[in-house]
Write an enzyme that holds these catalytic residues in place. Structure first.
Site, PDB file in Angstrom:
ATOM      1  N   ILE A   4     -22.616  20.969   5.775  1.00  0.00           N
ATOM      2  CA  ILE A   4     -22.354  21.444   7.134  1.00  0.00           C
ATOM      3  C   ILE A   4     -21.365  20.451   7.731  1.00  0.00           C
ATOM      4  O   ILE A   4     -21.731  19.314   8.022  1.00  0.00           O
ATOM      5  CB  ILE A   4     -23.642  21.508   7.979  1.00  0.00           C
ATOM      6  CG1 ILE A   4     -24.818  22.068   7.168  1.00  0.00           C
ATOM      7  CG2 ILE A   4     -23.391  22.289   9.252  1.00  0.00           C
ATOM      8  CD1 ILE A   4     -24.614  23.442   6.642  1.00  0.00           C
ATOM      9  N   ASP A  17     -25.433  13.302  20.220  1.00  0.00           N
ATOM     10  CA  ASP A  17     -25.004  14.374  19.328  1.00  0.00           C
ATOM     11  C   ASP A  17     -25.279  15.714  19.999  1.00  0.00           C
ATOM     12  O   ASP A  17     -26.429  16.026  20.306  1.00  0.00           O
ATOM     13  CB  ASP A  17     -25.741  14.272  17.998  1.00  0.00           C
ATOM     14  CG  ASP A  17     -25.087  15.086  16.889  1.00  0.00           C
ATOM     15  OD1 ASP A  17     -24.430  16.088  17.207  1.00  0.00           O
ATOM     16  OD2 ASP A  17     -25.226  14.707  15.710  1.00  0.00           O
ATOM     17  N   THR A  74     -25.064  15.244   2.920  1.00  0.00           N
ATOM     18  CA  THR A  74     -25.022  14.612   4.239  1.00  0.00           C
ATOM     19  C   THR A  74     -25.567  13.193   4.166  1.00  0.00           C
ATOM     20  O   THR A  74     -26.372  12.872   3.286  1.00  0.00           O
ATOM     21  CB  THR A  74     -25.836  15.418   5.264  1.00  0.00           C
ATOM     22  OG1 THR A  74     -25.671  14.841   6.562  1.00  0.00           O
ATOM     23  CG2 THR A  74     -27.320  15.414   4.926  1.00  0.00           C
ATOM     24  N   ARG A 134     -18.846  15.336  17.476  1.00  0.00           N
ATOM     25  CA  ARG A 134     -20.304  15.540  17.472  1.00  0.00           C
ATOM     26  C   ARG A 134     -20.710  16.615  18.488  1.00  0.00           C
ATOM     27  O   ARG A 134     -21.713  16.507  19.180  1.00  0.00           O
ATOM     28  CB  ARG A 134     -21.053  14.225  17.724  1.00  0.00           C
ATOM     29  CG  ARG A 134     -20.746  13.146  16.695  1.00  0.00           C
ATOM     30  CD  ARG A 134     -21.735  11.996  16.704  1.00  0.00           C
ATOM     31  NE  ARG A 134     -21.779  11.254  17.944  1.00  0.00           N
ATOM     32  CZ  ARG A 134     -20.953  10.241  18.259  1.00  0.00           C
ATOM     33  NH1 ARG A 134     -20.021   9.864  17.387  1.00  0.00           N
ATOM     34  NH2 ARG A 134     -21.070   9.612  19.396  1.00  0.00           N
ATOM     35  N   CYS A 136     -12.588  17.933  12.515  1.00  0.00           N
ATOM     36  CA  CYS A 136     -12.042  16.640  12.927  1.00  0.00           C
ATOM     37  C   CYS A 136     -10.525  16.717  12.835  1.00  0.00           C
ATOM     38  O   CYS A 136      -9.950  16.480  11.778  1.00  0.00           O
ATOM     39  CB  CYS A 136     -12.575  15.509  12.048  1.00  0.00           C
ATOM     40  SG  CYS A 136     -11.878  13.894  12.482  1.00  0.00           S
ATOM     41  N   ARG A 143     -24.283  18.689  18.627  1.00  0.00           N
ATOM     42  CA  ARG A 143     -24.100  19.760  17.654  1.00  0.00           C
ATOM     43  C   ARG A 143     -25.335  20.649  17.517  1.00  0.00           C
ATOM     44  O   ARG A 143     -26.468  20.185  17.656  1.00  0.00           O
ATOM     45  CB  ARG A 143     -23.733  19.170  16.283  1.00  0.00           C
ATOM     46  CG  ARG A 143     -22.332  18.617  16.229  1.00  0.00           C
ATOM     47  CD  ARG A 143     -22.043  17.928  14.926  1.00  0.00           C
ATOM     48  NE  ARG A 143     -22.801  16.691  14.774  1.00  0.00           N
ATOM     49  CZ  ARG A 143     -22.626  15.822  13.801  1.00  0.00           C
ATOM     50  NH1 ARG A 143     -21.690  16.066  12.877  1.00  0.00           N
ATOM     51  NH2 ARG A 143     -23.343  14.724  13.732  1.00  0.00           N
TER      52      ARG A 143
END
Length: 427
Positions: A74, A153, A177, A118, A78, A155
């Site tokens: 995931i 964060d 991750t 984020r 950026c 997200r």
């Protein structure tokens, strides 16, 4: 790093989706196409969130509908590392490592979500970087977020749950991750996660401060990979409050900070300065990157580039267009000693993304040219080039019509042009 080439595996959309524009929850399937990367040929599915209007990509390899655990990443967008070529984070590296790992096993998916910074957006991320650099790296990214009134964060991963349903994936996933909070968040959505694999490369002097900050808040990063001495900033960065541009109150100056950008494959780097604006009328962020002499008092005429970028080219493609152009322009600006580049938006040019999926009857080139000549672009250029004298920088990948269109636009907006330079790029 040794590149593992994946063998192309045919994917049947009919087996995965009921139709080209299938929908589930708030997620609409827009279309799909082949993504020819340096790690092999993947199939990319494009989705749009019907509420936020943002896009999400699912980059797939192999038969992802079988019941065996599915390798998955995931990934949050950026623009700085994936489009500008900056190396002050590890996002582009993680994306490439994930592609390589999936190619190695021959089956997997990368979900690419428009959750820059984020989940706070690029303008917030830029203000974070400005505060960190203004402190000479005595403040961490998480402390800067707190100062800005942001959560650590922002997200959310519900789009992943919806995309898995549309793609017919019911197997547990093996998550690529370093962030245990991401694993926890997916499980809370009911997505079965069998295990997590680290995605890490040794830190550089330019991202070691950022990665060390992530390790301190619980990311699974090996201390042995965070040993490089932190790079010194070449000049001061001063923090400021958002300010409207004089004469253009719809353009809000949000941040100005330094970006270490790759100049050559051999590892040469150059410090550019990123100037980030929010365009209240267009509803997007505008980015100006400058190199060399500051605009104030500069005697050297800058090379100037209006540069496109796309979501697909944030991946390491074998035959890209925008990224090879930008790499060449960066090298030429550094050699010239002074340059100004404008990126019309920080959203991966989502209008062109949709247009490219609508089929050959939809004319993409005129749309691309018109977006490069947006009025706000020339307002920003006039702000960063007070003398309004410039050298247009084109490449052999630019269409003749686009070059003529932009030269006319420069002259129409009162810029004094030295002879445009055309840089050749090998096909």
């Amino acid at each position: 790093m040794q590149i593992v080439r994946a063998m192309p595996v045919a994917l049947s959309t009919n087996n995965m989706l009921q139709g080209k524009h299938s929908t589930y929850g708030l997620l609409l399937h827009i279309g799909e196409q082949l993504l020819e990367t340096r790690y092999g040929d993947f199939q990319v599915h494009v989705f749009q969130n019907l509420y936020t209007r943002t896009y999400a990509l699912a980059v797939c390899l192999g038969d992802i509908q079988t019941p065996e655990p599915l390798l998955a990443r995931i990934h949050s967008a950026c623009i700085t590392s994936e489009a500008f070529g900056s190396c002050d984070c590890d996002c582009a590296e993680q994306l490439e490592l994930a592609l390589g790992r999936i190619a190695e096993v021959g089956r997997g998916v990368i979900f690419y979500l428009m959750q820059e910074g984020r989940g706070a957006g690029y303008a917030a991320k830029a203000r974070d970087r400005m505060l960190v650099q203004a402190s000479r790296h005595t403040v961490t990214t998480f402390e800067a977020y707190k100062t800005l009134g942001l959560d650590p964060d922002h997200r959310r991963y519900h789009e992943v749950m919806l995309a898995l349903q549309l793609l017919g994936v019911h197997a547990p996933i093996r998550l690529l991750t370093n962030n245990p909070e991401k694993t926890r968040a997916l499980k809370e959505l009911g997505i079965p996660v069998e295990a997590a694999e680290r995605v890490q490369r040794e830190a550089s002097p330019f991202n070691v401060h950022y990665l060390s900050s992530k390790r301190r808040v619980g990311h699974s990063l090996a201390r042995s990979m965070l040993v490089k001495k932190e790079a010194e900033l070449p000049e001061p960065v001063l923090a400021f409050e958002p300010t409207p541009l004089e004469g253009a109150p719809h353009l809000i100056r949000m941040a100005s900070y330094l970006l270490p950008i790759r100049v050559s494959p051999e590892g040469q780097l150059a410090w550019f300065r990123a100037h980030v604006y929010v365009d209240l009328l267009a509803g997007c962020e505008r980015v100006v990157l400058t190199y060399g002499q500051s605009a104030e008092g500069s005697q050297q005429v800058p090379l100037v580039r209006i540069q496109s970028e796309s979501l697909f080219e944030r991946f390491p493609l074998r035959n890209g267009v925008n990224k090879p152009q930008w790499k060449r322009i960066v090298a030429e600006m550094v050699q010239h000693g002074h340059g100004v580049a404008v990126f019309p938006s920080a959203d991966g040019d989502d209008a062109l993304l949709t247009a490219s999926l609508l089929g050959p009857r939809f004319q993409v080139d005129p749309l691309a040219a018109s977006r490069l000549a947006d009025e706000a672009i020339f307002v920003l250029l006039a702000h960063h080039i007070p003398g309004k004298e410039l050298i247009p920088a084109f490449t052999s990948f630019d269409e003749d019509t686009t070059r003529r269109y932009l030269v006319d636009a420069f002259e129409r907006h009162g810029f004094w042009l030295s002879a445009p330079i055309l840089f050749k790029i090998a096909s």
